[in-house]
Design an enzyme around this catalytic site. Structure first.
Site, PDB file in Angstrom:
ATOM      1  N   THR A 107      34.509  42.692  10.457  1.00 53.06           N
ATOM      2  CA  THR A 107      34.560  43.182   9.089  1.00 53.06           C
ATOM      3  C   THR A 107      33.228  42.850   8.420  1.00 53.06           C
ATOM      4  O   THR A 107      32.757  41.738   8.512  1.00 53.06           O
ATOM      5  CB  THR A 107      35.691  42.485   8.318  1.00 53.06           C
ATOM      6  N   GLY A 108      32.646  43.836   7.757  1.00 52.28           N
ATOM      7  CA  GLY A 108      31.387  43.576   7.075  1.00 52.28           C
ATOM      8  C   GLY A 108      30.216  43.685   8.012  1.00 52.28           C
ATOM      9  O   GLY A 108      29.152  43.155   7.751  1.00 52.28           O
ATOM     10  N   CYS A 109      30.407  44.356   9.134  1.00 46.95           N
ATOM     11  CA  CYS A 109      29.329  44.518  10.092  1.00 46.95           C
ATOM     12  C   CYS A 109      28.593  45.810   9.781  1.00 46.95           C
ATOM     13  O   CYS A 109      29.173  46.887   9.819  1.00 46.95           O
ATOM     14  CB  CYS A 109      29.900  44.587  11.501  1.00 46.95           C
ATOM     15  N   VAL A 110      27.302  45.662   9.419  1.00 44.98           N
ATOM     16  CA  VAL A 110      26.559  46.872   9.039  1.00 44.98           C
ATOM     17  C   VAL A 110      25.342  47.061   9.926  1.00 44.98           C
ATOM     18  O   VAL A 110      24.973  46.173  10.654  1.00 44.98           O
ATOM     19  CB  VAL A 110      26.112  46.834   7.576  1.00 44.98           C
TER      20      VAL A 110
END
Lengths: 110, 134, 102
Positions: A107-110
């Protein structure tokens, strides 16, 4: 998609992440690594086991920034660097290690 | 990119609709952009922070432990409206303890949850650049 | 630093208006749109709190939404200003930020 390990077939998504968290086992992680041309040593396992514990506690796979900080705290400062983690997991520590750990994409991997 | 002040306003209870879970996901993703993030829990939104939530009997994912990861994501300003708690017969002790480690204070563990009055929260809302509602 | 609070839920269905009134600073404005429009009605259960709010806030209502719901402007609480879509856009730029209560 599926992946085979120990004579059993497991379901994965289109990027190779395990669909059912509870399917996970050591052998499966080794097979996933083999498919990427990697061999898991104890340093890889340290991070993989850390990620599984993190998921167990927080129900998310941490973003790479969070992973780096947390690894440094848990496994020692010399290991809490993106250089160390990228050397172990060249496809991106959060993404690749999470995959081997049988977790969803972070989650929150960009 | 200049840092902006983002406030996520949460006014829905956690398990009856998808708003709470979606909000948490958006907050975690947005935290990667290193903006100044605050969270407000108002009305039924305060139920999101209840201790001892166990969804094993309703067949849905228990995302409540994930709030405890907010500190790791540098989200350390969590405002809960006092009036909303009182109206529901709740106090701070009914909420999960949420903490963060203060980088500027030798990584001391500090409380992320601030119970604030409506008046204080009104001022906090006023200070934001962007307000997002869930 | 003033806020335009936007309410789009009926005061008889949801707590949005109550919460907004509790948390709006005195210099902030309130815009009623969609089902939020039902708060404009005179002699209604919600009228008193709207009348009280007028002491501290400018209150606007979006005319097309009022007309769509068949509410006669004569039955609107005194002091509420009607705006059209252009007026709506202007309000959002006049204020530093908008808070769209769900």
């Amino acid at each position: 998609m599926t992946i085979e390990a120990g004579g059993k077939t497991y379901e994965t998504d289109e990027e190779g992440y395990l669909v059912n968290l509870s399917d996970w086992n050591d052998e499966l992680a080794n097979e996933m690594a083999k498919a990427d041309g990697a061999v898991l040593d104890e340093n890889h396992w340290e991070v993989i086991n850390f990620l599984r514990e993190y998921y167990e506690e927080y129900q998310i796979a941490p973003a790479v920034r969070v992973l780096t900080k947390a690894v440094g705290k848990k496994l020692g400062k010399d290991k809490g660097t993106s250089k160390y983690l990228y050397e172990l997991f060249p496809y991106g520590p959060a993404k690749q290690a999470c995959k081997y750990a049988g977790l969803p994409k972070p989650t929150g991997c960009v | 990119m200049a840092t902006k002040k983002f406030l996520y306003v949460n006014r829905t209870a956690p398990h009856g609709s998808i708003y709470a879970q979606e909000s948490l996901e958006v907050v975690l993703i947005a935290a990667a952009f290193e903006q100044d993030v605050s969270l407000a829990f108002i009305d039924d939104g305060v139920y999101q922070l209840m201790q001892n939530q166990d969804t094993s009997g309703i067949g849905s994912k228990n995302f409540s432990p994930t709030y405890k990861a907010l500190g790791d994501y540098d989200v350390s300003k969590i405002y809960v409206e006092q009036e909303s708690l009182e109206l529901r017969g709740l106090g701070k002790d009914d909420l999960m303890p949420l903490t963060y480690e203060d980088e500027d204070d030798d990584w001391a563990e500090k409380d992320s949850i601030h119970v604030v009055s409506s008046k204080e929260l009104a001022e906090i809302i006023d200070q934001q650049d962007v307000i997002l509602n869930f | 630093m003033s806020v335009l609070h936007i309410i789009n839920k009926s005061p008889y269905d949801r707590s949005s208006l109550d919460t907004c009134l509790r948390l709006a600073q005195p210099d902030s404005a309130i815009l009623l749109i969609e089902d939020g429009i039902y708060a404009v009605q005179k002699n209604a259960a919600a009228a008193q709190k709207v009348e009280q709010a007028l002491a501290n806030h400018q209150i606007y209502a979006l005319q097309p939404d009022l007309e769509a719901r068949g509410i006669n402007p004569d039955n609107m609480i005194d002091g509420i200003a009607l705006v059209d879509y252009d007026g709506f856009v202007k309000l959002t730029t006049d204020y530093d930020k908008s808070q769209s209560w769900l």
